[in-house]
Design a protein around this motif. Sequence first.
Motif, PDB file in Angstrom:
ATOM      1  N   ASP A  35       0.842  -1.195   0.000  1.00  0.00           N
ATOM      2  CA  ASP A  35       0.000   0.000   0.000  1.00  0.00           C
ATOM      3  C   ASP A  35       0.882   1.251   0.000  1.00  0.00           C
ATOM      4  OD1 ASP A  35      -1.674   2.155   0.928  1.00  0.00           O
ATOM      5  OD2 ASP A  35      -3.138   0.600   1.435  1.00  0.00           O
ATOM      6  N   PRO A  36       0.649   2.195  -0.929  1.00  0.00           N
ATOM      7  CA  PRO A  36       1.489   3.407  -0.958  1.00  0.00           C
ATOM      8  C   PRO A  36       1.429   4.198   0.356  1.00  0.00           C
ATOM      9  CG  PRO A  36      -0.131   3.411  -2.757  1.00  0.00           C
ATOM     10  CD  PRO A  36      -0.352   2.148  -1.992  1.00  0.00           C
ATOM     11  N   ASP A  37       0.347   4.069   1.121  1.00  0.00           N
ATOM     12  CA  ASP A  37       0.262   4.771   2.406  1.00  0.00           C
ATOM     13  C   ASP A  37       1.323   4.283   3.394  1.00  0.00           C
ATOM     14  OD1 ASP A  37      -1.661   6.643   2.045  1.00  0.00           O
ATOM     15  OD2 ASP A  37      -3.304   5.506   2.968  1.00  0.00           O
ATOM     16  N   PHE A  38       1.878   3.120   3.125  1.00  0.00           N
ATOM     17  CA  PHE A  38       2.871   2.565   4.054  1.00  0.00           C
ATOM     18  C   PHE A  38       4.289   3.092   3.777  1.00  0.00           C
ATOM     19  CE2 PHE A  38       0.385  -1.689   4.863  1.00  0.00           C
ATOM     20  CZ  PHE A  38      -0.695  -0.931   5.322  1.00  0.00           C
ATOM     21  N   LEU A  39       4.423   3.865   2.690  1.00  0.00           N
ATOM     22  CA  LEU A  39       5.743   4.399   2.337  1.00  0.00           C
ATOM     23  C   LEU A  39       5.832   5.864   2.739  1.00  0.00           C
ATOM     24  CD1 LEU A  39       6.126   2.838  -1.214  1.00  0.00           C
ATOM     25  CD2 LEU A  39       7.258   2.128   0.906  1.00  0.00           C
ATOM     26  N   GLU A  88       9.897  -5.712  12.053  1.00  0.00           N
ATOM     27  CA  GLU A  88      11.146  -5.501  11.287  1.00  0.00           C
ATOM     28  C   GLU A  88      10.828  -5.266   9.805  1.00  0.00           C
ATOM     29  OE1 GLU A  88      13.887  -8.775  11.737  1.00  0.00           O
ATOM     30  OE2 GLU A  88      14.046  -8.483  13.892  1.00  0.00           O
ATOM     31  N   MET A  89       9.874  -6.019   9.282  1.00  0.00           N
ATOM     32  CA  MET A  89       9.527  -5.876   7.868  1.00  0.00           C
ATOM     33  C   MET A  89       8.818  -4.542   7.617  1.00  0.00           C
ATOM     34  SD  MET A  89      10.955  -8.430   6.635  1.00  0.00           S
ATOM     35  CE  MET A  89      10.523  -8.506   4.910  1.00  0.00           C
ATOM     36  N   LEU A  90       7.983  -4.162   8.556  1.00  0.00           N
ATOM     37  CA  LEU A  90       7.278  -2.876   8.429  1.00  0.00           C
ATOM     38  C   LEU A  90       8.282  -1.714   8.391  1.00  0.00           C
ATOM     39  CD1 LEU A  90       4.262  -2.277   8.336  1.00  0.00           C
ATOM     40  CD2 LEU A  90       4.295  -1.962  10.803  1.00  0.00           C
ATOM     41  N   ALA A  91       9.420  -1.931   9.056  1.00  0.00           N
ATOM     42  CA  ALA A  91      10.422  -0.863   9.149  1.00  0.00           C
ATOM     43  C   ALA A  91      11.146  -0.604   7.827  1.00  0.00           C
ATOM     44  CB  ALA A  91      11.431  -1.194  10.244  1.00  0.00           C
ATOM     45  N   PHE A  92      10.891  -1.410   6.799  1.00  0.00           N
ATOM     46  CA  PHE A  92      11.411  -1.071   5.471  1.00  0.00           C
ATOM     47  C   PHE A  92      10.528  -0.010   4.819  1.00  0.00           C
ATOM     48  CE2 PHE A  92      13.358  -5.361   5.795  1.00  0.00           C
ATOM     49  CZ  PHE A  92      14.676  -5.002   5.540  1.00  0.00           C
ATOM     50  N   GLY A  93       9.347   0.178   5.372  1.00  0.00           N
ATOM     51  CA  GLY A  93       8.446   1.218   4.866  1.00  0.00           C
ATOM     52  C   GLY A  93       8.617   2.481   5.694  1.00  0.00           C
ATOM     53  N   ASP A  94       7.542   3.251   5.814  1.00  0.00           N
ATOM     54  CA  ASP A  94       7.616   4.508   6.560  1.00  0.00           C
ATOM     55  C   ASP A  94       7.831   4.200   8.045  1.00  0.00           C
ATOM     56  OD1 ASP A  94       7.435   7.041   7.494  1.00  0.00           O
ATOM     57  OD2 ASP A  94       5.277   7.246   7.193  1.00  0.00           O
ATOM     58  N   LEU A  95       8.881   4.786   8.603  1.00  0.00           N
ATOM     59  CA  LEU A  95       9.206   4.461   9.999  1.00  0.00           C
ATOM     60  C   LEU A  95       8.199   5.065  10.979  1.00  0.00           C
ATOM     61  CD1 LEU A  95      13.030   4.651   9.561  1.00  0.00           C
ATOM     62  CD2 LEU A  95      11.785   2.644  10.366  1.00  0.00           C
ATOM     63  N   SER A  96       7.483   6.111  10.565  1.00  0.00           N
ATOM     64  CA  SER A  96       6.418   6.626  11.439  1.00  0.00           C
ATOM     65  C   SER A  96       5.350   5.557  11.631  1.00  0.00           C
ATOM     66  CB  SER A  96       5.754   7.866  10.826  1.00  0.00           C
ATOM     67  OG  SER A  96       6.553   9.003  11.007  1.00  0.00           O
ATOM     68  N   LEU A  97       5.041   4.853  10.545  1.00  0.00           N
ATOM     69  CA  LEU A  97       4.017   3.802  10.663  1.00  0.00           C
ATOM     70  C   LEU A  97       4.530   2.675  11.559  1.00  0.00           C
ATOM     71  CD1 LEU A  97       1.336   2.463   9.945  1.00  0.00           C
ATOM     72  CD2 LEU A  97       2.417   1.549   7.871  1.00  0.00           C
ATOM     73  N   MET A  98       5.802   2.324  11.397  1.00  0.00           N
ATOM     74  CA  MET A  98       6.369   1.272  12.247  1.00  0.00           C
ATOM     75  C   MET A  98       6.263   1.679  13.725  1.00  0.00           C
ATOM     76  SD  MET A  98       8.994   0.295  14.271  1.00  0.00           S
ATOM     77  CE  MET A  98      10.360   1.424  14.023  1.00  0.00           C
ATOM     78  N   VAL A  99       6.595   2.949  14.005  1.00  0.00           N
ATOM     79  CA  VAL A  99       6.569   3.390  15.411  1.00  0.00           C
ATOM     80  C   VAL A  99       5.122   3.464  15.920  1.00  0.00           C
ATOM     81  CG1 VAL A  99       7.077   5.342  16.953  1.00  0.00           C
ATOM     82  CG2 VAL A  99       8.793   4.558  15.315  1.00  0.00           C
ATOM     83  N   LYS A 100       4.232   3.954  15.070  1.00  0.00           N
ATOM     84  CA  LYS A 100       2.813   4.016  15.470  1.00  0.00           C
ATOM     85  C   LYS A 100       2.316   2.597  15.791  1.00  0.00           C
ATOM     86  CE  LYS A 100      -1.194   6.566  15.188  1.00  0.00           C
ATOM     87  NZ  LYS A 100      -1.420   7.867  15.826  1.00  0.00           N
ATOM     88  N   ALA A 101       2.673   1.650  14.930  1.00  0.00           N
ATOM     89  CA  ALA A 101       2.276   0.255  15.160  1.00  0.00           C
ATOM     90  C   ALA A 101       2.926  -0.266  16.438  1.00  0.00           C
ATOM     91  CB  ALA A 101       2.682  -0.609  13.959  1.00  0.00           C
ATOM     92  N   GLY A 102       4.189   0.108  16.628  1.00  0.00           N
ATOM     93  CA  GLY A 102       4.902  -0.333  17.834  1.00  0.00           C
ATOM     94  C   GLY A 102       4.224   0.186  19.089  1.00  0.00           C
TER      95      GLY A 102
END
Length: 678
Positions: A35-39, A88-102
């Motif tokens: 999904d482009p929103d993840f970048l 870890e895989m999510l962290a190849f995308g937008d790191l804000s999303l990774m942190v929000k998910a975290g």
Amino acid sequence: MTSSLPDLVDPTAIQEVLDGRWAHVRRDARENLDDPDFLPVYGENVPEARERVTRAAKKLADSGRVGYGFPREYGGEDDSGASVTSIEMLAFGDLSLMVKAGVQWGLFGGALQMLGTKRQHEKYLRDVMSFDLPGCFAMTETGHGSDVQQLRTTCTYDPATRCFDLHTPHQAARKDYIGNAAKDGRMAVVFAQLITQGTNHGVHAWLVPIRDEQGNPMPGVTIGDDGAKAGLNGVDNGRLSFDHVQVPRDMLLDRYGQVAEDGTYTSTIENETRRFFTMLGTLVRGRVSVGGSAASATKLALDIAVRYGNVRRQFAAPGEDREIVINDYLVHQRKLLPALATTYALHFAQSELVSTMHDVQSVDEIDEEKQRELESRAAGLKVAQTWHATRTIQLCREACGGAGYLQENRLPHLKADTDVFTTFEGDNTVLLQLVAKGLLTGYRDAFGSLDGWGRVGFIADMVRETVLERTAARALIARLVDAVGRDDEAPMLDRGWQLKMMEFREKHSLEGAIRRLRKNSTSEGMAPFDMFNDVQDHVLRTAQTHIDRVVLEAFVAGVDRTEDPAARKLLDAVCDLYALWTIEADKGWFMEHGQLTAARAKALTATVNQLLKDLRPHMTTLVDAFAIPDHWKAAKILEEESDRQEAMAARDAEVRAEAEGNQASGESATDLEVAPAQ
Ligand SMILES: Cc1cc2nc3c(=O)[nH]c(=O)nc-3n(C[C@H](O)[C@H](O)[C@H](O)COP(=O)(O)OP(=O)(O)OC[C@H]3O[C@@H](n4cnc5c(N)ncnc54)[C@H](O)[C@@H]3O)c2cc1C
């Protein structure tokens, strides 16, 4: 010297080893997270970034990929290894999303899962997983971030109302930097001092509603916004203060401490400090995820820099009409290849950590000793990976020259977003102290915590002997080390010698630190604080040497697991580079301590340079093996530079052909030389 490495190595054979135990989670992400929103989106402002990341978090929840770590009965998979791998895989995308998910599923959901009880899981976990209940993990206060045992927020039980009174006594006690607080959070896990019947039982956690359905703050709750940050602007970090907020008794997350209706406090863990650190220990997954995410960002930066270095040309060699690709310069290789080798080493160490964490947490009755070791390892690798990310991403930015500074080429985002990884989930310096304390037998048994250095009384029996515990593939490592002959004659590519050097450094450092601590403890009139403070640098260096050794052992074990012969040979050489480069970086110390003669120190540098030469043809293979899908990279530089270089090569060929034609007709070729690109 010619290289003994195979000409061609199949990157998928290496990828298979790297993907390891949770390969299916990695495969699923590569194939389906598109999904482009993840970048990252370049140039968006803070409100736009927050809006997109909230939308993306909901989409992520809907995709069902956030539940790996939660119990099966609520739709999860009871698989904490998969949960860290998916982050870890999510962290190849937008790191804000990774942190929000975290924050949502790791910290908020994780605290509810680990510190709460079945009744609370039943009531809230499904909504947490679906993101219908966005939440916060509110531990840090403006006044206390590292020493969280000293939090000032109080939560006092009143049997008359059967409620706790949650209160922020002063400005320094307000919750600060809290993810999800400024915009989305409806509930928070709030950490505060539990007081009942006039006694403070230390820090505990409560579920506290902070916003109503319309998004307005609940009565008594004041919410602030931390505003724009250096990076991670898609995450809404904010502040929370509580003015005598009434929290019902059953909102205490009471797995480790309960308060009866009449206010009687009970816990199976009597010691307050032990109880607090046991509670924190259950949340180790967050720290492991931050280390792994830093590693993903590092891999991406290296992928970009290596590919750019393959096509970017600067300066022509004398007599050559084509300029040189920058990856052919020795100093460029000295930047990228050791960083790549360290990234591989850390990958194997992280995989081992995730596996251990999964196994330790998969049993009903957690083994305390194993849990302590896990926490120490998680702290050490979080430190190693986040500092490595900060250094390497900067290095990759420079390796791409001016192009590395443009947002559209991803590196500025990676740099800004990972910067704070060295601070959150535990400041790196403070975490190194945790690692060091784990090495000091006796201290670990007595305290094993993050509290200050200033407690005396245990130093005399602190360490009886300094035997280093071997970690990965114990038998293999023991065999390699035992097989080394005379240290000053051993070939530098002898893995046993490399391991022995790392062991020597750690053991020597640890023994020195202990000697100094002992001496201080017998010094008349030395204040307890000074006894430790005086040696703090030495103790932290010991922790660092310990981490280096553990990481090398993990790499050695990883090579040993590799079945494909060509892939194994290549990984073996990368492992040599990691080991020798680490020794070279500290060669002054090894020389001072009689482990390297001047002649061997020079030979060490020559061996590293030879390894760089050998590995140069395999740089691309090594980044290919990370298997980062092209559509995740979001770096224009990768699309444009190779097109530009191809166009230049075609133009050069045309010019040459024309020159040859002209020469045949008597004109000078030099008149037609092409100026280097600017
Ligand atoms: C973007 C962001 C998001 C965050 N998200 C959350 C969240 O969702 N929830 C939450 O609860 N918290 C969150 N935090 C808070 C974070 O965990 C803390 O900032 C972190 O733990 C460090 O605490 P501090 O800021 O008080 O730094 P301090 O502890 O004040 O550290 C400042 C400096 O002092 C040094 N220092 C401290 N103690 C020692 C010592 N004993 N010896 C030597 N040096 C020492 C440190 O190394 C550091 O360099 C977030 C922070 C940020 C920036």
